[in-house]
Design an enzyme around this catalytic site. Structure first.
Site, PDB file in Angstrom:
ATOM      1  N   SER A  29       0.823  -1.213   0.000  1.00 18.13           N
ATOM      2  CA  SER A  29       0.000   0.000   0.000  1.00 18.13           C
ATOM      3  C   SER A  29       0.855   1.261   0.000  1.00 18.13           C
ATOM      4  O   SER A  29       2.029   1.245   0.353  1.00 18.13           O
ATOM      5  CB  SER A  29      -0.913   0.023   1.224  1.00 18.13           C
ATOM      6  OG  SER A  29      -1.565  -1.200   1.394  1.00 18.13           O
TER       7      SER A  29
HETATM    8  N1  SAH Z   1      -0.717  -5.009   3.957  1.00 19.29           N
HETATM    9  C1  SAH Z   1       0.117  -5.329   2.809  1.00 19.29           C
HETATM   10  C2  SAH Z   1      -0.544  -5.051   1.478  1.00 19.29           C
HETATM   11  C3  SAH Z   1      -1.702  -5.946   1.279  1.00 19.29           C
HETATM   12  S1  SAH Z   1      -2.110  -6.309  -0.400  1.00 19.29           S
HETATM   13  C4  SAH Z   1       1.452  -4.623   2.910  1.00 19.29           C
HETATM   14  O1  SAH Z   1       1.687  -3.871   3.859  1.00 19.29           O
HETATM   15  O2  SAH Z   1       2.305  -4.850   2.042  1.00 19.29           O
HETATM   16  C5  SAH Z   1      -3.478  -7.379  -0.024  1.00 19.29           C
HETATM   17  C6  SAH Z   1      -3.071  -8.758   0.432  1.00 19.29           C
HETATM   18  O3  SAH Z   1      -4.252  -9.419   0.826  1.00 19.29           O
HETATM   19  C7  SAH Z   1      -2.430  -9.609  -0.654  1.00 19.29           C
HETATM   20  O4  SAH Z   1      -1.160 -10.029  -0.267  1.00 19.29           O
HETATM   21  C8  SAH Z   1      -3.398 -10.769  -0.803  1.00 19.29           C
HETATM   22  O5  SAH Z   1      -2.740 -12.026  -1.045  1.00 19.29           O
HETATM   23  C9  SAH Z   1      -4.082 -10.789   0.553  1.00 19.29           C
HETATM   24  N2  SAH Z   1      -5.381 -11.450   0.580  1.00 19.29           N
HETATM   25  C10 SAH Z   1      -6.415 -11.359  -0.285  1.00 19.29           C
HETATM   26  N3  SAH Z   1      -7.429 -12.150   0.116  1.00 19.29           N
HETATM   27  C11 SAH Z   1      -7.040 -12.739   1.279  1.00 19.29           C
HETATM   28  C12 SAH Z   1      -7.654 -13.661   2.181  1.00 19.29           C
HETATM   29  N4  SAH Z   1      -8.880 -14.175   1.990  1.00 19.29           N
HETATM   30  N5  SAH Z   1      -6.950 -14.034   3.267  1.00 19.29           N
HETATM   31  C13 SAH Z   1      -5.705 -13.563   3.498  1.00 19.29           C
HETATM   32  N6  SAH Z   1      -5.078 -12.697   2.677  1.00 19.29           N
HETATM   33  C14 SAH Z   1      -5.741 -12.288   1.575  1.00 19.29           C
END
Ligand code: SAH
Length: 214
Positions: free
Chosen positions: A62
């Site tokens: 993000s």
């Molecule tokens: N917080 C992260 C950015 C998140 S991007 C950072 O600081 O870099 C969103 C993430 O959510 C992705 O890695 C994706 O794999 C994860 N995601 C999506 N659906 C999910 C689910 N059902 N359970 C766990 N993770 C999930």
């Protein structure tokens, strides 16, 4: 610190302040985490700019100002047990680890969890537990949580996450269709139910059910 590093840090803090992030503890936590360690490959040189960047598994780290606003909205205290859904690079979890007692972070991609764990180890952040799991179900064995932060967009707040929030607890999450503008929502659990506050438009990758391929 080199002059270049000091200037990068100042620019980042300026970006955060100009987006309305003012909480001193949040600013300190962000300052304490070198985003350069969380972005690898082609985009590494842009790690200090206020923009989201691609990471492995087709996901994104993000934008720092959004990390700041979400962290501020979460109002984390030093005794809090926090659940993050969407480990991604691990950057947001590392910021939370500077503010909370304990952070649990889940991602559906094992590879992202593995790489994030290596970063937490390198940074000596011992109060984070990263797990490969479907975050839409939360983490019932560690519930209830004081704070829950979801960093992927759902159409609605997942019911298991609402259920795993402690009374008085706060959950911050983007809601809306994945290909449209979403809203960042703050949910507070009250004795009689849940209060919802809409904070601002955001754009996140979708929350997807089930574990990923890698
Ligand atoms: N917080 C992260 C950015 C998140 S991007 C950072 O600081 O870099 C969103 C993430 O959510 C992705 O890695 C994706 O794999 C994860 N995601 C999506 N659906 C999910 C689910 N059902 N359970 C766990 N993770 C999930």
């Amino acid at each position: 610190m080199t002059d270049a590093a000091a200037e990068r840090k100042m620019r980042l803090l300026f970006a955060l302040r100009s987006h309305g992030v003012t909480d001193a503890a949040v600013l300190r936590a962000i300052e304490a985490v070198d985003r350069g360690l969380f972005v690898t490959g082609l985009f590494a040189e842009r790690a200090y700019e206020d923009m989201p960047l691609p990471i492995a598994c087709g996901q994104t780290i993000s934008q720092p100002s959004v990390v700041g606003l979400m962290t501020e909205a979460l109002a984390v205290g030093p005794r809090d047990k926090v659940l993050e859904i969407g480990t991604g690079s691990g950057y947001q979890a590392a910021v939370l680890a500077h503010l909370a007692r304990r952070v649990y972070t889940l991602d559906r991609h094992r590879r992202l969890v593995r790489e994030a764990e290596e970063r937490f180890r390198a940074l000596d952040l011992t109060n984070i537990t990263a797990l490969a799991a479907d975050g839409t179900r939360g983490l019932p064995e560690q519930a209830p949580f004081d704070r829950i932060l979801v960093t992927a967009a759902a159409e609605d707040p997942p019911a298991p996450l609402l259920a795993q929030l402690r009374e008085g607890g706060i959950m911050v999450l983007p809601v809306g269709q994945s290909d449209a503008v979403q809203s960042l929502i703050k949910v507070t659990r009250t004795p009689s139910g849940y209060d919802y506050e809409e904070l601002r438009p955001v754009r996140f990758v979708p929350l997807v059910e089930g574990l990923g391929q890698e």
